[in-house]
Write a protein that holds these residues in place. Structure first.
Motif, PDB file in Angstrom:
ATOM      1  N   SER A   1      -2.225   1.656   6.825  1.00 18.57           N
ATOM      2  CA  SER A   1      -2.965   2.584   5.973  1.00 18.57           C
ATOM      3  C   SER A   1      -2.740   4.022   6.431  1.00 18.57           C
ATOM      4  O   SER A   1      -2.681   4.943   5.621  1.00 18.57           O
ATOM      5  CB  SER A   1      -4.452   2.244   5.965  1.00 18.57           C
TER       6      SER A   1
ATOM      7  N   ASP B   1      -4.511  -8.361  13.356  1.00 17.36           N
ATOM      8  CA  ASP B   1      -4.225  -7.999  11.962  1.00 17.36           C
ATOM      9  C   ASP B   1      -4.905  -6.688  11.593  1.00 17.36           C
ATOM     10  O   ASP B   1      -4.353  -5.910  10.814  1.00 17.36           O
ATOM     11  CB  ASP B   1      -4.689  -9.107  11.007  1.00 17.36           C
ATOM     12  N   LYS B   2      -6.106  -6.457  12.133  1.00 13.15           N
ATOM     13  CA  LYS B   2      -6.811  -5.219  11.809  1.00 13.15           C
ATOM     14  C   LYS B   2      -6.030  -4.011  12.301  1.00 13.15           C
ATOM     15  O   LYS B   2      -5.987  -2.979  11.639  1.00 13.15           O
ATOM     16  CB  LYS B   2      -8.210  -5.226  12.437  1.00 13.15           C
ATOM     17  N   PHE B   3      -5.414  -4.151  13.476  1.00 13.53           N
ATOM     18  CA  PHE B   3      -4.633  -3.055  14.022  1.00 13.53           C
ATOM     19  C   PHE B   3      -3.468  -2.702  13.096  1.00 13.53           C
ATOM     20  O   PHE B   3      -3.235  -1.543  12.777  1.00 13.53           O
ATOM     21  CB  PHE B   3      -4.112  -3.407  15.418  1.00 13.53           C
TER      22      PHE B   3
ATOM     23  N   ASN C   1      -3.159  -3.422   9.887  1.00 14.81           N
ATOM     24  CA  ASN C   1      -3.670  -2.902   8.617  1.00 14.81           C
ATOM     25  C   ASN C   1      -4.038  -1.425   8.766  1.00 14.81           C
ATOM     26  O   ASN C   1      -3.770  -0.619   7.870  1.00 14.81           O
ATOM     27  CB  ASN C   1      -4.879  -3.707   8.152  1.00 14.81           C
ATOM     28  N   MET C   2      -4.656  -1.078   9.890  1.00  6.07           N
ATOM     29  CA  MET C   2      -5.031   0.297  10.129  1.00  6.07           C
ATOM     30  C   MET C   2      -3.776   1.169  10.271  1.00  6.07           C
ATOM     31  O   MET C   2      -3.698   2.276   9.744  1.00  6.07           O
ATOM     32  CB  MET C   2      -5.886   0.388  11.394  1.00  6.07           C
TER      33      MET C   2
END
Length: 71
Positions: free
Chosen positions: A10, A2-4, A6-7
């Motif tokens: 953005s 999920d962080k990937f 989200n990054m």
């Protein structure tokens, strides 16, 4: 994972597809080389280049072997 995403999202939001600068307007005349050359002009330039390269080669031979050409 999920962080990937989200990054990635953005980063995509930070891209702007709106034009941010205008091209400068030039008031001077177009450059002379913008005119298309005729086939004869292209061939003449090529032969002149060949001649120049041949004289350079003659100069190299004279330097390397120590003798002058007849011309």
């Amino acid at each position: 994972m999920d962080k990937f995403f989200n990054m990635l999202a953005s980063g995509a939001r930070s891209l702007s597809f709106a034009p941010t600068m205008e091209m400068p307007k030039f008031e001077d005349e177009p450059l002379p080389f913008s005119k298309a050359r005729t086939p004869a002009e292209i061939m003449r330039a090529a032969w002149e280049d060949v001649g120049t390269r041949m004289w350079e080669a003659v100069g190299e031979v004279e330097k390397e072997y120590g003798y002058k050409s007849a011309n």
